[in-house]
Design an enzyme around this catalytic site. Sequence first.
Site, short mmCIF file in Angstrom:
data_model
loop_
_atom_site.label_atom_id
_atom_site.label_comp_id
_atom_site.label_asym_id
_atom_site.label_seq_id
_atom_site.Cartn_x
_atom_site.Cartn_y
_atom_site.Cartn_z
N GLY A 18 -22.11 -28.98 -6.49
CA GLY A 18 -21.57 -27.65 -6.24
C GLY A 18 -20.41 -27.29 -7.15
CG ASN A 19 -18.50 -30.35 -9.51
OD1 ASN A 19 -19.61 -30.71 -9.12
ND2 ASN A 19 -17.93 -30.86 -10.58
CE LYS A 136 -25.48 -28.73 4.89
NZ LYS A 136 -24.68 -29.76 4.20
CE LYS A 220 -26.07 -30.75 -4.76
NZ LYS A 220 -26.19 -32.07 -5.45
CE LYS A 282 -23.12 -35.77 -5.11
NZ LYS A 282 -23.29 -34.98 -3.89
#
Length: 424
Positions: A18-19, A136, A220, A282
């Site tokens: 997102g960064n 979420k 994602k 991740k």
Amino acid sequence: MAAPARKTGRTVVVALGGNAILQPGQLGTFEEQLFNIDGAMRRIAALAADGWRVVLTHGNGPQVGNLLIQNALAAKTVAPMPMDVCGAMSQGQIGYLAAQTLANHLAKRGVDAPVVTVVTQVAVDPADKAFENPTKPVGPFYTEGDARRMMLEEGVAMKEDAGRGWRRVVPSPEPREIVELEAVRDLVEGGCLVVCSGGGGVPVVRSRGALSGIDAVIDKDLAAALLARQLGADALLILTDVPKAYIHYGTPEQEALDTVTASQMRAYAAAGHFKAGSMGPKVEACLRFVDAGGESVIASLTEVKEALAGRAGTHIVPDDASGAKRTRAGRSGGAQGKAGASPKARVGGRKGGGEAGAGGGKSEAGGKTEVRGKTKAEDGKTGASGTADKAPKRKAATQKPPRGARRRSGKTIDSSTRHSAVAE
């Protein structure tokens, strides 16, 4: 004359954090997002110039959240769109900016490669256990009174969020099928750079041979791992705002991980070193791809080229990197690919490893990483299983949705129309 795109070569799936789109403290203006994406695409263009066939995925959380807020504020003036449509809208928004800026940077480098954005659907299993417990949080904050009214009238799930108010919560099911996979594959093999599966893809379910949208959020990174495996990619590169993965993160014993085998990384995950809301997904995504024989890298957005060259980031490799083989997912589903390690990545025993962290040392010998200072395994923590990323089964993808699924209006629907992800 511009250099033509390479139609053969190594393929990397790059997952932008997102960064790369919105920095902490920013408002999310068009100018801010364009500037951030342009900087990220400058680095991605360098990979293409080096000969990598790039498939790019990205996050979309803040963008979807903003669309949901706009829905709420303008509901009396403009008909609000359901969450899956908001996800598709954000894919178009971010994909447009990414494709445009990436094409500009490729042109500056003299690389003649088309850039294509694919609004991507990702099928999930309607019987996924995530639908039984939506967790979420999405969208704006509400008062308790408004939240309870929405639960009664609209049939959505709401939860109190750390004293800040009430928010809607949706499930986060496992990705099972990249619906547009063959289209993406054809584009990559044709020399295109592809932006796809943004935000984990638009969640959909199959019922009676038809697709329909569902209110959910797909991780994602897990979707990127599925995409990389099914494409038969050579590497999965997950970019974030830290240079490497760490054990004992945020403590005096913090230690950066350089080259780590899958079993070592799984042990660290089981010991609770990677938080569920940040590095955990991740690491799980990387392990799933490595279990298929590939090599995964977690690195900083500022070290893209260095990461794929083996000079930066955390490299997660198969336990037997020299002999591991990956089954490439082709149209016939059978061709064997090469061993998973990226041709440029160096496995173990690397010089100039770039240690980080205030405490704990690390040494490499014989191509294996040795970490000094073990931690106790925490109760209730489980390691990455690496089993959920298998090829999707059509039987699971075509099950009927949970009985009692609701529209946003609160009316019961059947399996041939749009499904809500909030199970009662």
